[in-house]
Structures are given as structure tokens and as C-alpha cells.
Write a protein that holds these residues in place. Structure first.
Motif, PDB file in Angstrom:
ATOM      1  N   GLY B  79       0.803  -1.217   0.000  1.00 26.37           N
ATOM      2  CA  GLY B  79       0.000   0.000   0.000  1.00 26.37           C
ATOM      3  C   GLY B  79       0.831   1.259   0.000  1.00 26.37           C
ATOM      4  N   LEU B  80       2.037   1.187  -0.568  1.00 29.27           N
ATOM      5  CA  LEU B  80       2.932   2.345  -0.531  1.00 29.27           C
ATOM      6  C   LEU B  80       2.728   3.277  -1.713  1.00 29.27           C
ATOM      7  N   ASP B  81       1.840   2.915  -2.636  1.00 30.97           N
ATOM      8  CA  ASP B  81       1.652   3.770  -3.812  1.00 30.97           C
ATOM      9  C   ASP B  81       0.504   4.756  -3.640  1.00 30.97           C
ATOM     10  N   LYS B  82       0.112   4.956  -2.379  1.00 28.72           N
ATOM     11  CA  LYS B  82      -0.790   6.064  -2.078  1.00 28.72           C
ATOM     12  C   LYS B  82      -0.457   6.590  -0.696  1.00 28.72           C
ATOM     13  N   LEU B  83      -0.927   7.788  -0.370  1.00 26.86           N
ATOM     14  CA  LEU B  83      -0.589   8.395   0.912  1.00 26.86           C
ATOM     15  C   LEU B  83      -1.817   8.477   1.810  1.00 26.86           C
ATOM     16  N   THR B  84      -1.758   7.808   2.949  1.00 27.47           N
ATOM     17  CA  THR B  84      -2.847   7.853   3.921  1.00 27.47           C
ATOM     18  C   THR B  84      -2.596   8.992   4.897  1.00 27.47           C
ATOM     19  N   PRO B  85      -3.552   9.900   5.059  1.00 30.44           N
ATOM     20  CA  PRO B  85      -3.347  11.015   6.007  1.00 30.44           C
ATOM     21  C   PRO B  85      -3.275  10.511   7.446  1.00 30.44           C
ATOM     22  N   MET B  86      -2.298  11.027   8.176  1.00 34.94           N
ATOM     23  CA  MET B  86      -1.979  10.524   9.518  1.00 34.94           C
ATOM     24  C   MET B  86      -1.804  11.694  10.474  1.00 34.94           C
ATOM     25  N   LEU B 111       1.877  12.872   7.102  1.00 33.57           N
ATOM     26  CA  LEU B 111       1.611  13.416   8.443  1.00 33.57           C
ATOM     27  C   LEU B 111       1.023  14.815   8.296  1.00 33.57           C
ATOM     28  N   ILE B 112      -0.247  14.974   8.666  1.00 37.13           N
ATOM     29  CA  ILE B 112      -0.939  16.246   8.400  1.00 37.13           C
ATOM     30  C   ILE B 112      -1.299  17.022   9.660  1.00 37.13           C
ATOM     31  N   GLY B 113      -1.050  16.423  10.841  1.00 36.56           N
ATOM     32  CA  GLY B 113      -1.388  17.159  12.059  1.00 36.56           C
ATOM     33  C   GLY B 113      -0.713  16.577  13.277  1.00 36.56           C
ATOM     34  N   ALA B 114      -0.540  17.426  14.307  1.00 38.23           N
ATOM     35  CA  ALA B 114       0.057  16.974  15.567  1.00 38.23           C
ATOM     36  C   ALA B 114      -0.703  17.640  16.707  1.00 38.23           C
ATOM     37  N   PHE B 115      -0.937  16.890  17.771  1.00 33.59           N
ATOM     38  CA  PHE B 115      -1.753  17.385  18.881  1.00 33.59           C
ATOM     39  C   PHE B 115      -1.108  17.107  20.226  1.00 33.59           C
ATOM     40  N   ASP B 116      -1.355  18.004  21.172  1.00 31.83           N
ATOM     41  CA  ASP B 116      -0.879  17.776  22.535  1.00 31.83           C
ATOM     42  C   ASP B 116      -1.809  18.508  23.504  1.00 31.83           C
ATOM     43  N   VAL B 117      -1.762  18.117  24.770  1.00 34.80           N
ATOM     44  CA  VAL B 117      -2.539  18.828  25.792  1.00 34.80           C
ATOM     45  C   VAL B 117      -1.714  19.899  26.483  1.00 34.80           C
ATOM     46  N   ASP B 136      -8.903  20.704  19.699  1.00 39.26           N
ATOM     47  CA  ASP B 136      -9.256  20.933  18.292  1.00 39.26           C
ATOM     48  C   ASP B 136      -9.287  19.650  17.476  1.00 39.26           C
ATOM     49  N   LEU B 137      -9.065  18.515  18.136  1.00 39.02           N
ATOM     50  CA  LEU B 137      -8.958  17.238  17.421  1.00 39.02           C
ATOM     51  C   LEU B 137     -10.200  16.921  16.585  1.00 39.02           C
ATOM     52  N   GLU B 138     -11.357  16.998  17.215  1.00 39.24           N
ATOM     53  CA  GLU B 138     -12.576  16.556  16.515  1.00 39.24           C
ATOM     54  C   GLU B 138     -12.874  17.417  15.289  1.00 39.24           C
ATOM     55  N   SER B 139     -12.754  18.727  15.461  1.00 45.73           N
ATOM     56  CA  SER B 139     -13.053  19.596  14.313  1.00 45.73           C
ATOM     57  C   SER B 139     -12.017  19.376  13.208  1.00 45.73           C
ATOM     58  N   PHE B 140     -10.765  19.185  13.608  1.00 42.86           N
ATOM     59  CA  PHE B 140      -9.712  18.909  12.620  1.00 42.86           C
ATOM     60  C   PHE B 140     -10.023  17.634  11.834  1.00 42.86           C
ATOM     61  N   CYS B 141     -10.465  16.610  12.537  1.00 36.67           N
ATOM     62  CA  CYS B 141     -10.748  15.330  11.889  1.00 36.67           C
ATOM     63  C   CYS B 141     -11.949  15.460  10.951  1.00 36.67           C
ATOM     64  N   ARG B 142     -12.977  16.187  11.372  1.00 42.68           N
ATOM     65  CA  ARG B 142     -14.137  16.392  10.497  1.00 42.68           C
ATOM     66  C   ARG B 142     -13.696  17.029   9.188  1.00 42.68           C
ATOM     67  N   GLU B 143     -12.776  17.972   9.309  1.00 40.59           N
ATOM     68  CA  GLU B 143     -12.358  18.729   8.131  1.00 40.59           C
ATOM     69  C   GLU B 143     -11.349  17.979   7.266  1.00 40.59           C
ATOM     70  N   ASN B 144     -10.390  17.321   7.921  1.00 43.43           N
ATOM     71  CA  ASN B 144      -9.249  16.768   7.173  1.00 43.43           C
ATOM     72  C   ASN B 144      -9.233  15.249   7.038  1.00 43.43           C
ATOM     73  N   LYS B 145     -10.142  14.587   7.720  1.00 42.93           N
ATOM     74  CA  LYS B 145     -10.325  13.130   7.585  1.00 42.93           C
ATOM     75  C   LYS B 145      -9.035  12.299   7.632  1.00 42.93           C
ATOM     76  N   PRO B 146      -8.268  12.455   8.712  1.00 44.61           N
ATOM     77  CA  PRO B 146      -7.123  11.549   8.847  1.00 44.61           C
ATOM     78  C   PRO B 146      -7.621  10.118   9.080  1.00 44.61           C
ATOM     79  N   VAL B 147      -6.833   9.149   8.649  1.00 46.53           N
ATOM     80  CA  VAL B 147      -7.233   7.736   8.726  1.00 46.53           C
ATOM     81  C   VAL B 147      -6.314   6.972   9.689  1.00 46.53           C
ATOM     82  N   ALA B 148      -5.111   7.498   9.919  1.00 42.73           N
ATOM     83  CA  ALA B 148      -4.142   6.807  10.764  1.00 42.73           C
ATOM     84  C   ALA B 148      -3.640   7.742  11.861  1.00 42.73           C
ATOM     85  N   ALA B 149      -3.191   7.158  12.980  1.00 40.92           N
ATOM     86  CA  ALA B 149      -2.719   7.965  14.107  1.00 40.92           C
ATOM     87  C   ALA B 149      -1.494   7.343  14.760  1.00 40.92           C
TER      88      ALA B 149
END
Lengths: 220, 220
Positions: B79-86, B111-117, B136-149
DNA sequence: TAGATTGTTAATCGATTAACAATC
DNA sequence: TAGATTGTTAATCGATTAACAATC
């Protein structure tokens, strides 16, 4: 050999047993049966009994295993009841993070030195350690006799670094580079981490899952 | 299923094949036989042919394998021939190091986002990313639809964090906490790293080697 | 003693290796 | 064509599971 050599599959499970037994102990468990432990760990009771019996008879019929005793025995097997002096090679982002993130004393090691070639990094602190110049490696080793090393240098420098370290008396490598250190060199223990391969495996897992789901939905 | 499910042992070898083939390609290799590859990788030629044949017939009798084609095929399987947002959860020492050390694009991720408390960390840069507040995690995910973490939070927060992320649509976890994420949850891919277990295994390797040497020297 | 659970042997399952016919 | 090397089947090896006698 006291108990003719243990298979790699068993060895890979030992740290996890040790970890679970530690948690059970903190949660107040005194005894546990192989069945109960199997449920908690997602293994079979048979496998657990087989694994433990590689090393001796740690349980008692009709009772099970004493959590604290068993944990102690496994800790001893793993060599966690003494501290092996260890050094870090490469104190960049990753090396620094490993050095400060890992609880070395609980894994049987004592981190006593850190080295880098980069003048911007040499002299900086990592916890209680001051990063030393790589040029001081040999004299440091003569004086402090480290036995284990963490390789966080660039992959291109890994092979040469490993040879130098073996020359300095290092007998165990925790290797974070992409260089495949061949395990089983004469008297050298190696643990390759390969974070990249781990992430690649995740990619496979995700994609094969998605493929399976697509095919399932086409079958309606 | 196109080719009834691949064993875990084979899957674990795929990233390494991919890596070696990449190196061969950069070194100008056009073709390679299973025998030659087996010598380079420390496997048997039989195993290599069996492994590849799980996925199809990539070779040619009397010739061997085309390095570049084979690498492409394995890359596709992985699955390396596509990029999964993480996204990264926990941008402390380790999270930051992982984020800057790994070549995500070569492993099939973006890698499209990073979060911390931690307020001291939120707002800081990791490469091109600005660390966001976990709120901001939930709103970010609604908007950017990351699939991996990537889970680099404290172990105590891992289970809850995983549940939240699954709620946000995350389907793949690269887990660096000591929390044993059970692989095989419905539609969730998990890769547990467990650096601590890896170091513990090294302790075993070193100690069992030393024990063997002691016994050997007593036998004179 | 009766019940529980180990330690251990035997049966099963899966993965690796060997062998060789197919074929480039 | 002859030589090389795959794809694939069969044989071996090792690891896991099941079963049960030993025993606490």
C-alpha cells in the motif's frame, strides 16, 4: 546448557509476561492461574504453561502461580536484576528522545554516556548526561567499560560505528538505524528496531483491511 | 479473497524485502535470482520464492526477478503507492522525534497534524506542522479526515485516546505507549512498537550469551 | 478427601526447507 | 538447444494446542 536453548518465539513473549505480571502485582494480585492469565493476555493457557516450563517449575498444582515470585523469576531470566552500563551513539532528535523516554533501570541497563559528532549537540544536556564528542569515545570506554550501545547515528555511519564499538568492548547493540545488523555475530547481541518497517507493516494492515471490506461490499 | 489470507510471518518479511530491493535498485541491479537475494538477506532461496508466490508470479524461469518490477509489486502490496493522512497524538520528546525522523511519504503515509494537551508544546513547530491543542482534534478530523494515528501519549491516556480517535474515524494505529492495543478489533489496524520490550529482549540476549560463555569456560 | 491446576506428553497445526518438473 | 531458475508440490521441522496424569 542448563535447559537446552530456548526458542525465539518464547523469548519474544517474556518481556510481555514480565510487564503483565508487574501490572497484576500493582493491582494487588497474589496468585494467578494460567487460565486467568491467558484470558488477560490473549494467549492459551497451554502456551503459558509450556513457556514457563522452559525455565523450571514456577507453579504449584491446584494453586497456580505466585505473581510476585513468578515476576521475579522471569526478571532474573531476562537479566533485569543487574544493571549493564550502556552508551548512546547519536544524540539527535531520536537519540535524545529514546534516552529520555526509556526507563533504563527497569530494563536492566544504566545509561552512562552519550556521544555525537555534531558540534551544536556536543556539550548539551540529556537529562543528567552531557553529550560528549565522539572523539572521546575510546578513552571513555577504557575508563568506564560500557557493555551495551544504542545506535542512533545515520544509517550510512552504522556499520563503521558498530565495528569501532565492538573494538571498544561493546557486546550488545540496540540498533535504530536502517542498517541490518546481522544478529548472531560471535558473542554480540543485537536488537534491531526498524521503525520504518513497523510503519510499513501498518500500511499493509490498513490496506489489506480496506481491500477486504471493498470485496465484502461488492458481494451483496 | 483474491489469494487466501497471507500468514503473518510472510507479512513481517515484506518491508525488509522492499528495503533490500530498493538498495539493490540504487546499486544498479537490474535482475536478481532468489539464490543471490537469499545470500544477501540471510534467508533461504526457497523461502523467498514461497513468499513472493503468495501474491502472484513475479519472476521468470531461467532469468530471476526484475528488481525494479518486483519492488514495485511489493510496494503495491504494502500500500505504498498512495498516501494515507496521519496525525500525531502527543508531541513530547518521543512524538517529536518520530515525526521528524520518519520518512512518512516512503511508508505510505502523510503526516498532516500533531496534537498535545501541554500548553508549553501547543503552538510549537515540528517541521512544517504547528502542534495543535487536543481540544481541536474533533473539528480537525471532520475537516481533514485523517485515517491513521501515531500514539505517543502517556500509557495511562492511551486506551481513552484510542476510543476517541476511533470515534473520529481513525482506522490505523501506530502505538508507542505501553498499552497493549489488541490487534484485530473490527476494522482497526494496529502496530504496537513497545520499545521497552525490545530493550528487555536485548537484556535477555546479552545475559544468556554471557551465561553460555561462563559455562563454556568452566568446561576446560 | 475433592477440586483445582500444574507439568508434561501426544496430537495438531503451520511454517520452512528440499526437490523437481515446467519453462524461459 | 542447454543452462538457469522459477513455481509448486512434498517432506521436514518447529511451535501451538489439547489432553491428562501427577499433585498440591
Amino acid at each position: 546448557m542448563s535447559k537446552n536453548s530456548i526458542s525465539n518465539s518464547v523469548i519474544r513473549r517474556l518481556p510481555r509476561y514480565y510487564r503483565f505480571l508487574g501490572e497484576l502485582e500493582s493491582n494487588g494480585y497474589i496468585r494467578i492461574s494460567s487460565r486467568e492469565l491467558s484470558e488477560k493476555m490473549g494467549l492459551t493457557a497451554s502456551q503459558i504453561r509450556q513457556d514457563f516450563n522452559c525455565f523450571g517449575e514456577f507453579g504449584q498444582q491446584g494453586y497456580g502461580y505466585n505473581v510476585s515470585d513468578l515476576r521475579g523469576e522471569i526478571g532474573h531470566i531476562l537479566g533485569l536484576d543487574k544493571l549493564t552500563p550502556m552508551i548512546l551513539l547519536g544524540a539527535g532528535n531520536l537519540g535524545k528522545a529514546i534516552a529520555s523516554h526509556i526507563d533504563f533501570h527497569n530494563k536492566g541497563f544504566d545509561l552512562i554516556g552519550a556521544f555525537d559528532v555534531n558540534a551544536d549537540i556536543v556539550g548539551k544536556q540529556i537529562g543528567e548526561l552531557t553529550v560528549r564528542d565522539l572523539n572521546d569515545l575510546e578513552s571513555f570506554c577504557r575508563e568506564n567499560k560500557p557493555v551495551a550501545a544504542i545506535l542512533c547515528v545515520p544509517t550510512s555511519a552504522a556499520a563503521k560505528m558498530a565495528d569501532i564499538l565492538i573494538g571498544c568492548g561493546i557486546k550488545a547493540f540496540w540498533n535504530f538505524t536502517h542498517y541490518d545488523m546481522r544478529t548472531g555475530r560471535k558473542g554480540i547481541a543485537v536488537e534491531n528496531v526498524h521503525l520504518g518497517d513497523s510503519l510499513t507493516t501498518l500500511s499493509y494492515g490498513l490496506n489489506s483491511m480496506e481491500k477486504a471490506e471493498d470485496e465484502a461490499s461488492e458481494e451483496k
